[in-house]
Design an enzyme around this catalytic site. Structure first.
Site, PDB file in Angstrom:
ATOM      1  N   HIS A  40       0.833  -1.212   0.000  1.00 47.98           N
ATOM      2  CA  HIS A  40       0.000   0.000   0.000  1.00 47.98           C
ATOM      3  C   HIS A  40       0.865   1.258   0.000  1.00 47.98           C
ATOM      4  O   HIS A  40       0.612   2.195  -0.757  1.00 47.98           O
ATOM      5  CB  HIS A  40      -0.927   0.011   1.220  1.00 47.98           C
ATOM      6  N   LYS A 105      -9.866  -8.416   7.681  1.00 48.12           N
ATOM      7  CA  LYS A 105     -10.533  -8.835   8.914  1.00 48.12           C
ATOM      8  C   LYS A 105     -10.574  -7.658   9.884  1.00 48.12           C
ATOM      9  O   LYS A 105      -9.705  -6.788   9.859  1.00 48.12           O
ATOM     10  CB  LYS A 105      -9.844 -10.051   9.543  1.00 48.12           C
TER      11      LYS A 105
END
Lengths: 182, 291
Positions: A40, A105
């Site tokens: 990222h 998650k």
């Protein structure tokens, strides 16, 4: 409204995801890309320098995941979600480029949920810690960028009926905040 | 005096890493099965079923229970009259065992060399975190724990006032769990450390989070507190994977130690539902050489 089981194929367009509601179960099939913290960071830096990204983000799906190596004779090693909240502050530049769905998650920040509404994107959760089971839903996996990062490289995955829950929908719904219709 | 060769310890460590990676500990499986019966929500039951199914596939296919194959902790307990020749070589040799186990078993290598600058993957999941201590039990004990980053990130140290009440302690644990638990794969095992020092109390919480389920504190007062915390956490409705239900935690363990009159150190750790731990003993007569 009762939650539903919905089958979806990538690429995910706005039309395919706008009716999803937090709590719905989705079986996702098609191509998705793994990317986590450092990938990222690199993609955000690339965008700020107007460089080409390792894959086109338009209507694409990012899986916050770092797989274990594929043993001989298997289609995939263990695979599963990592904690999504670590990517909260790195997500907006990707949404601006058309990222449509994220899989991870755990809960997300309020700011991230507002971004999902603004850019019409959806956040799914996959079950964490069930890597052997989820590997049976992967048809192929290969690194496609940032291979120096090892398990943190961007991998292209082809999945079939990969089980997910809609965690945060584009209407502000949040599975971690709301009463459950199950 | 009895001597245990490092090569024997290495082989056992490699076996334990594979065992922990592929096999859910029996006490956790039992607790998951019990929770499965107790849950009333279909989704919670489905999630618990999948966790159990995952354990079956992992054991059968020799695939890791979790793709985060963890950081390796190795605890070596040296019993009476046991000696390790070349002890100065132990740590380096155990790292070789870790590297071999991670390569041979197709486990994910998740260690980077430098936290802030390069963050380059060491490529073999070393270094391991190795602790050597003297123990009163016979032979040489080996405990291996593979801890993932998700649950590691949900570890907290609080320096409280000595006047902290039991209710306040329950409140701290509950708040920590509420704010973090969906990120570390519930149902979790909560480990609470109380007392000691700022450097000691995380070790107490760590030990508590790894204590076998069904082994409550030996002190009645702490045992009651463990039950109260577990009940409070499981009343939140957060449930398996945070998707709703009665099973947010499988257990709560507390470890405690004496502390300074001015302090009340508290640490809260969490272990995920795929807590990977395995232990073995090397015993005189089987694995040792008479000196």
């Amino acid at each position: 409204m009762k939650n539903q089981l919905i089958k979806l194929e990538t690429p995910l367009t706005v039309e395919k995801i706008e009716n999803l509601r937090a709590g719905d179960m989705v079986y996702l099939s098609g191509t998705i890309y793994s990317a986590r913290d450092i990938a990222h960071k690199r993609m955000v830096a690339a965008i700020s320098r107007s460089e080409k990204l390792p894959f086109d983000l338009e209507d694409n799906t990012i899986f916050y995941a770092g797989p274990s190596p594929t043993p001989p004779g298997k289609k995939s090693g263990g695979i599963g979600p990592t904690t999504s909240a670590r990517m909260d502050s790195l997500t907006e530049p990707l949404l601006e480029k058309g990222l449509r769905a994220m899989i991870g998650k755990g809960n997300r920040s309020q700011q991230l949920k507002e971004l999902l509404h603004k850019y019409k994107a959806v956040y799914f959760v996959a079950l964490g810690g069930v890597a052997a089971y989820l590997s049976t839903k992967v048809e192929s996996i290969k690194p496609v960028a940032y291979e120096d990062l090892g398990p943190e490289a961007v991998h292209e995955l082809k999945v079939r009926d990969f089980p997910l829950f809609v965690a945060c929908d584009i209407h502000g719904g949040d599975i971690f905040k709301e009463p459950f219709n199950c | 005096m009895k001597s245990i060769e490092i090569s024997i310890i290495k082989n056992k460590v490699m076996e334990l890493i594979a065992e922990a990676s592929f096999n859910l500990p029996p006490d956790i499986r039992k607790a998951l099965e019990k929770s499965r019966e107790f849950e009333t929500s279909q989704r919670a039951r489905d999630v618990l079923d999948l966790i159990l199914k995952n354990a079956d596939i992992a054991a059968r296919e020799k695939l890791p229970l979790c793709q985060d194959c963890g950081r390796v902790y190795i605890g070596i307990g040296i019993g009476p009259c046991i000696c390790i020749p070349d002890p100065e070589k132990l740590n380096a040799q155990l790292d070789l065992a870790v590297a071999a186990a991670y390569n041979n078993n197709y486990l994910r290598k998740s260690v980077v060399n430098d936290p802030l600058f390069e963050r380059a993957n060491t490529g073999d999941n070393t270094p391991a975190i190795i602790t050597t201590f003297f123990s009163s039990g016979p032979g040489l004990s080996i405990d291996v724990v593979l801890k993932g980053g998700g649950s590691e990130n949900c570890s907290y140290l609080y320096m409280q006032n000595p006047s902290m009440s039991q209710e306040e302690l329950i409140g701290i644990v509950l708040k920590t769990v509420r704010e973090n638990v969906t990120k570390c794969c519930p149902p979790v095992i909560i480990g609470v450390g109380v007392g000691g020092t700022a450097s000691e109390v995380p070790k107490l919480a760590w030990k508590a989070s790894l204590r076998k389920l069904g082994c409550p504190s030996g002190d009645q007062r702490y045992r009651e507190l463990e039950n109260m915390i577990l009940e409070a956490v499981n009343s939140t409705g957060i449930g398996p994977q945070g998707l709703g239900g009665k099973t947010t935690a499988l257990g709560c363990n507390i470890e405690y130690a004496p502390c300074h009159i001015a302090t009340m150190p508290v640490a809260v750790f969490m272990s995920c539902h795929s807590t990977r731990r395995a232990s073995a003993k090397l015993l005189p007569g089987y694995d040792c050489k008479e000196l």
